[in-house]
Design an enzyme around this catalytic site. Structure first.
Site, PDB file in Angstrom:
ATOM      1  N   ASN A  26       0.825  -1.204   0.000  1.00 23.91           N
ATOM      2  CA  ASN A  26       0.000   0.000   0.000  1.00 23.91           C
ATOM      3  C   ASN A  26       0.859   1.254   0.000  1.00 23.91           C
ATOM      4  OD1 ASN A  26      -1.953  -2.077   1.828  1.00 23.91           O
ATOM      5  ND2 ASN A  26      -2.907  -0.943   0.179  1.00 23.91           N
ATOM      6  N   HIS A  55      -6.985  -4.199   2.098  1.00 23.40           N
ATOM      7  CA  HIS A  55      -5.792  -3.480   1.646  1.00 23.40           C
ATOM      8  C   HIS A  55      -4.921  -4.330   0.722  1.00 23.40           C
ATOM      9  CE1 HIS A  55      -6.840  -0.652   4.837  1.00 23.40           C
ATOM     10  NE2 HIS A  55      -5.934   0.185   4.349  1.00 23.40           N
ATOM     11  N   ASP A  60      -3.068  -0.672  11.608  1.00 20.34           N
ATOM     12  CA  ASP A  60      -3.304   0.660  11.033  1.00 20.34           C
ATOM     13  C   ASP A  60      -4.638   1.206  11.548  1.00 20.34           C
ATOM     14  OD1 ASP A  60      -2.589   2.896   9.592  1.00 20.34           O
ATOM     15  OD2 ASP A  60      -3.325   2.137   7.674  1.00 20.34           O
ATOM     16  N   GLY A 105      -6.669   4.269   6.723  1.00 16.05           N
ATOM     17  CA  GLY A 105      -6.475   3.338   7.818  1.00 16.05           C
ATOM     18  C   GLY A 105      -7.322   2.097   7.627  1.00 16.05           C
TER      19      GLY A 105
END
Length: 378
Positions: A222, A254, A278, A313
Site C-alpha cells: 500500500n 488493503h 493501522d 487506515g
C-alpha cells in the site's frame, strides 16, 4: 489478573514460536513461572480452564493511529495515548507504537513529548512512538494531507534524534523523495527504526536507503512503488532483501489474500513480514464515522474511507488479521501468531540478545479466532 498464583490449562499455549499442547502455564504476581505438562498440575492449584482457547503473548502493534473514539493527531497528549492503549488492550494488543499521521512540525513535536511523558508515567501498553510522515511522497500520499508533506530539515532530524535517545522505541516512516541517505544513516545510527513508505522510489533508490540503514517498510503493497517486470520498486526491495522487514495490513481489503500468499512465500530472511492494524479512532467502538483533521472518514463493510473512496487506515484488530492469514492465506497458526507478537517485538527491541516475548503480558484468544483479551500482565 490478581497477584495470587494461577495456572492456565485446557488449551494450546503459544510461546512466541511454537504452539504447545497438553501443557499448563503457571503464573505468580502476573508473571509466568513455568510451563509444565498438564499431568503435573496439582489439586491444590488455582486453575483457569481455557476450554480450548489459545493462551499467547499479547499482540504487539507497531502502527496504531487511534482507538477508543479518538485519534492521536487530534490531541497528541499522554491522556490520549492512555485512552488509545486501553482500547487496544481490550482487543488483545498489550504493546503499541502510537502513530502520528503526517502533520505540522508543532504537532509532531507535541506527539514526541506526549510519548515521552506516557512512557515515563508507565502508561500500560505504550512501547514508544511511530511517526508516519510528514516526510513522504505526494505521489503516494494515500489519506495523508498533501499540504503537510515536506522535506526533512535539520531541525526535524534533531528532534527525531533527541526522541530516539529517550524513547524505548521510535519508528519513522519516510520516503526517499523527501529524506536524504545521510539523514537515514543518522537516524539508524541513533537507533531509529527507519521504515520506507508512501513512496514511488525505484528499486535501486530503496536499496540505497537500506544500505544507509533503513530496515523496514510500512504497510507492504500500500502507498508504495509496486513490483513490475522491469522495475521491482519498494515491494521488490522488501521481498528480495533479507535486511528488511515489513508491516502488513491483513484485512483482505488493503491486500488480496493471494497477493499476501505470494509475498509470504517470496520473502527473503532474516527480515520478516509482521502484522499491523493501522487502526483508527473507531477501534474498540461502535462508531460509524469520525473525522481526521476535519475530513470525514466513514466506516462501512470493513472499510474506512474518505469521501472520495480513498482508504484511510483500517477497520481491523490483530485477531482478525491472524484469522485472515490462517483461513484465507493458509499461513500456519504459529507463523501467524508470531507475526502479531514475537516478530514485531523483536523489531523494536534494543537488546537483541534478550528474550523478546515472554508470557508475562498474556492474552486469551478464542478458539474460533473471534476475539482476544488480556488475561495476565506483569
Amino acid at each position: 489478573m490478581t497477584d495470587q498464583p494461577v495456572t492456565f490449562t485446557g488449551g494450546p499455549i503459544f510461546d512466541g514460536q511454537k504452539l504447545r499442547t497438553n501443557m499448563a502455564a503457571r503464573f505468580a504476581g502476573g508473571a509466568l513461572q513455568a510451563l509444565v505438562p498438564e499431568a503435573e498440575v496439582g489439586a491444590d492449584e488455582t486453575v483457569v480452564d481455557l476450554s480450548g482457547d489459545i493462551l499467547s503473548p499479547g499482540y504487539v502493534d507497531l502502527q496504531v493511529n487511534g482507538g477508543g473514539g479518538v485519534m492521536f493527531n487530534d490531541d497528541p497528549s499522554a491522556r490520549t495515548l492512555a485512552r488509545i492503549a486501553s482500547a487496544h488492550r481490550a482487543l488483545g494488543t498489550t504493546s503499541i507504537l502510537p502513530t502520528l499521521i503526517t502533520d505540522t512540525a508543532e504537532k509532531t513535536r507535541a506527539a514526541i513529548d506526549a510519548a515521552i511523558e506516557a512512557v515515563k508515567a508507565g502508561v500500560p501498553g505504550v512501547a514508544g512512538l511511530h511517526l508516519e510522515g510528514p516526510h513522504l511522497s505526494e505521489a503516494r500520499k494515500g489519506a495523508h494531507d498533501a499540504k503537510l508533506i515536506r522535506p526533512m530539515d535539520e531541525e526535524d532530524l534533531a528532534f527525531i534524534l533527541m526522541a530516539a535517545q529517550t524513547l524505548p522505541a521510535l519508528m519513522v516512516t519516510v520516503a526517499p523523495e523527501n529524506v536524504t541517505t545521510p539523514q537515514i544513516q543518522a537516524m539508524a545510527e541513533a537507533g531509529v527504526i527507519v521504515s520506507l513508505g508512501h513512496t514511488d522510489a525505484s528499486f535501486d533508490t530503496c536499496m540505497a536507503c537500506v544500505k544507509a540503514g533503513a530496515r523496514c517498510a510500512t504497510h507492504l503493497f500500500n502507498a508504495m512503488s509496486q513490483l513490475g517486470s522491469r522495475e521491482p520498486g519498494l515491494v521488490g526491495a522488501v521481498l528480495s532483501n533479507g535486511l528488511m522487514s515489513a508491516g502488513l495490513i491483513a484485512d483482505a481489503v488493503h491486500v488480496h489474500p493471494e497477493t499476501i500468499r505470494a509475498a509470504w512465500t517470496a520473502k527473503q530472511g532474516p527480515g520478516q513480514i509482521f502484522l499491523v492494524s493501522d487502526a483508527m479512532a473507531v477501534a474498540g467502538t461502535g462508531l460509524s464515522e469520525f473525522r481526521l483533521e476535519g475530513r470525514l472518514i466513514r466506516r462501512e463493510n470493513g472499510r474506512l474511507t474518505l469521501q472520495d473512496g480513498t482508504l484511510a487506515g483500517a477497520d481491523l484488530d490483530l485477531t482478525q488479521a491472524v484469522r485472515v492469514l490462517t483461513e484465507k492465506v493458509g499461513v500456519p497458526m504459529p507463523e501467524a501468531l508470531a507475526a502479531a507478537t514475537s516478530v514485531p517485538a523483536a523489531l523494536i527491541s534494543k537488546d537483541k540478545n534478550a528474550p523478546l516475548q515472554k508470557l508475562s503480558q498474556t492474552i486469551r484468544i478464542a478458539s474460533d479466532l473471534s476475539g482476544a483479551r488480556a488475561v495476565a500482565e506483569g
